[in-house]
Design a protein around this motif. Sequence first.
Motif, short mmCIF file in Angstrom:
data_model
loop_
_atom_site.label_atom_id
_atom_site.label_comp_id
_atom_site.label_asym_id
_atom_site.label_seq_id
_atom_site.Cartn_x
_atom_site.Cartn_y
_atom_site.Cartn_z
N PRO A 222 0.82 -1.22 0.00
CA PRO A 222 0.00 0.00 0.00
C PRO A 222 0.85 1.28 0.00
O PRO A 222 0.53 2.25 -0.68
N ALA A 223 1.96 1.25 0.76
CA ALA A 223 2.83 2.43 0.83
C ALA A 223 3.49 2.68 -0.53
O ALA A 223 3.62 3.82 -0.98
N VAL A 224 3.92 1.59 -1.21
CA VAL A 224 4.53 1.74 -2.54
C VAL A 224 3.50 2.30 -3.52
O VAL A 224 3.81 3.19 -4.32
N PRO B 204 20.71 -2.20 -4.06
CA PRO B 204 19.44 -1.86 -3.39
C PRO B 204 18.31 -1.59 -4.40
O PRO B 204 17.16 -1.96 -4.15
N ALA B 205 18.66 -0.97 -5.52
CA ALA B 205 17.63 -0.70 -6.55
C ALA B 205 17.13 -2.00 -7.17
O ALA B 205 15.95 -2.12 -7.50
N SER B 206 18.03 -2.99 -7.31
CA SER B 206 17.63 -4.30 -7.86
C SER B 206 16.60 -4.98 -6.97
O SER B 206 15.58 -5.47 -7.45
N MET B 207 16.88 -5.00 -5.67
CA MET B 207 15.94 -5.65 -4.75
C MET B 207 14.63 -4.87 -4.66
O MET B 207 13.55 -5.46 -4.59
N ALA B 208 14.73 -3.54 -4.68
CA ALA B 208 13.52 -2.70 -4.64
C ALA B 208 12.66 -2.96 -5.88
O ALA B 208 11.43 -3.03 -5.79
N ALA B 209 13.32 -3.14 -7.03
CA ALA B 209 12.57 -3.41 -8.27
C ALA B 209 11.80 -4.71 -8.16
O ALA B 209 10.64 -4.80 -8.59
N SER B 210 12.44 -5.74 -7.57
CA SER B 210 11.77 -7.02 -7.40
C SER B 210 10.55 -6.88 -6.49
O SER B 210 9.49 -7.44 -6.76
N ASP B 211 10.68 -6.08 -5.45
CA ASP B 211 9.57 -5.86 -4.51
C ASP B 211 8.42 -5.10 -5.18
O ASP B 211 7.26 -5.52 -5.11
N HIS C 190 7.19 -16.67 -8.12
CA HIS C 190 6.11 -17.06 -7.21
C HIS C 190 5.10 -15.94 -6.91
O HIS C 190 4.16 -16.15 -6.16
N ARG C 191 5.32 -14.76 -7.50
CA ARG C 191 4.39 -13.67 -7.19
C ARG C 191 3.02 -13.95 -7.83
O ARG C 191 2.93 -14.65 -8.86
N GLU C 192 1.98 -13.39 -7.23
CA GLU C 192 0.62 -13.63 -7.72
C GLU C 192 0.37 -12.94 -9.05
O GLU C 192 -0.33 -13.44 -9.92
N ILE C 193 0.92 -11.73 -9.20
CA ILE C 193 0.68 -10.94 -10.40
C ILE C 193 1.78 -11.20 -11.43
O ILE C 193 2.95 -10.96 -11.17
N ALA C 194 1.39 -11.70 -12.60
CA ALA C 194 2.31 -11.89 -13.73
C ALA C 194 3.64 -12.54 -13.33
O ALA C 194 4.70 -11.95 -13.48
N PRO C 195 3.59 -13.77 -12.81
CA PRO C 195 4.84 -14.42 -12.41
C PRO C 195 5.75 -14.69 -13.61
O PRO C 195 5.27 -14.81 -14.74
N LEU C 196 7.05 -14.78 -13.33
CA LEU C 196 8.02 -15.06 -14.38
C LEU C 196 7.85 -16.50 -14.87
O LEU C 196 7.95 -17.44 -14.09
N LYS C 197 7.59 -16.65 -16.17
CA LYS C 197 7.52 -17.98 -16.79
C LYS C 197 7.59 -17.78 -18.31
O LYS C 197 7.22 -16.72 -18.82
N SER D 62 7.67 -4.69 -8.23
CA SER D 62 7.06 -5.33 -9.40
C SER D 62 5.92 -6.27 -8.99
O SER D 62 5.13 -6.71 -9.83
N ALA D 63 5.84 -6.59 -7.70
CA ALA D 63 4.75 -7.44 -7.19
C ALA D 63 3.53 -6.61 -6.80
O ALA D 63 2.51 -7.17 -6.37
N VAL D 64 3.62 -5.29 -6.96
CA VAL D 64 2.51 -4.40 -6.58
C VAL D 64 1.63 -4.16 -7.81
O VAL D 64 2.09 -3.59 -8.81
N PRO D 65 0.35 -4.59 -7.77
CA PRO D 65 -0.52 -4.46 -8.95
C PRO D 65 -0.60 -3.03 -9.48
O PRO D 65 -0.63 -2.81 -10.70
N GLU D 66 -0.65 -2.06 -8.58
CA GLU D 66 -0.78 -0.66 -9.01
C GLU D 66 0.45 -0.21 -9.80
O GLU D 66 0.33 0.60 -10.73
N VAL D 67 1.61 -0.73 -9.43
CA VAL D 67 2.85 -0.37 -10.15
C VAL D 67 2.81 -0.96 -11.56
O VAL D 67 3.14 -0.28 -12.55
N ARG D 68 2.39 -2.21 -11.67
CA ARG D 68 2.33 -2.86 -12.98
C ARG D 68 1.33 -2.13 -13.89
O ARG D 68 1.59 -1.93 -15.07
N ALA D 69 0.20 -1.76 -13.33
CA ALA D 69 -0.81 -1.03 -14.11
C ALA D 69 -0.28 0.33 -14.55
O ALA D 69 -0.50 0.77 -15.68
#
Length: 224
Positions: free
Chosen positions: A58-60, A95-102, A187-194, A104-111
């Motif tokens: 929510p904060a992201v 740090p930016a790499s790990m933040a990007a991974s985090d 393993h993320r719910e939104i658009a997992p890597l495959k 990218s699991a936020v639906p609002e960011v993907r939208a």
Amino acid sequence: MSSNVINVAIDGPAGAGKSTVSRAAAKELGFIYVDTGALYRAVGVNALRKGIDTKDKPAVAETLSGISVDLVFENGEQKVLLNGEDVSVEIRTPPASMAASDVSAVPEVRAFLFDLQRDIAKRNNCIMDGRDIGTVVLPDAKVKIFLTADPEERAMRRFKELQEKGSTVTYKEVLDDLLVRDYNDSHREIAPLKPAEDSVVINTTGITFEESVNKIIETVKEKM
């Protein structure tokens, strides 16, 4: 999408060499290169700058109000702008790499980034790389490639890149980060890597950079 526009979707895990290989292949083919991971990194950097925990979805999501992220192309080179500031170097830090991974699991960011990515692809022959380009962003891309390599080899490549930039990070830290990102991304719910069902899988373990680029170019030309 115009039938005359050729889009190439390249997906794959962290450290597979997607950006360097895609950039070189795009140059050879006369396409523009779109690094979607850079967009997520910019959103992650924005959250880090605000002192936000990037695992707090929510904060992201709240950080997106008033934010501007864009790609510009100068002399064929991609630059990433965050609120008008060129952050192309800052987004490449661990740090930016790990933040990007985090983030990218936020639906609002993907939208938020989805329309920007699609708009670029509609207007340009391009190679676009990321985690869900062939499966979600450009499901109608004429060419879909899943680029991968063994985790240890991917970690060693990333480690050498960081060493060249003066980083003091250890190989083990890079490998551990990469394995965490692999797990999170797949393993993320939104658009997992495959891999997309109709993608060509290219494993670059043990082959040279030039061989990897040539495999991409050959695959694109076959499909065209």
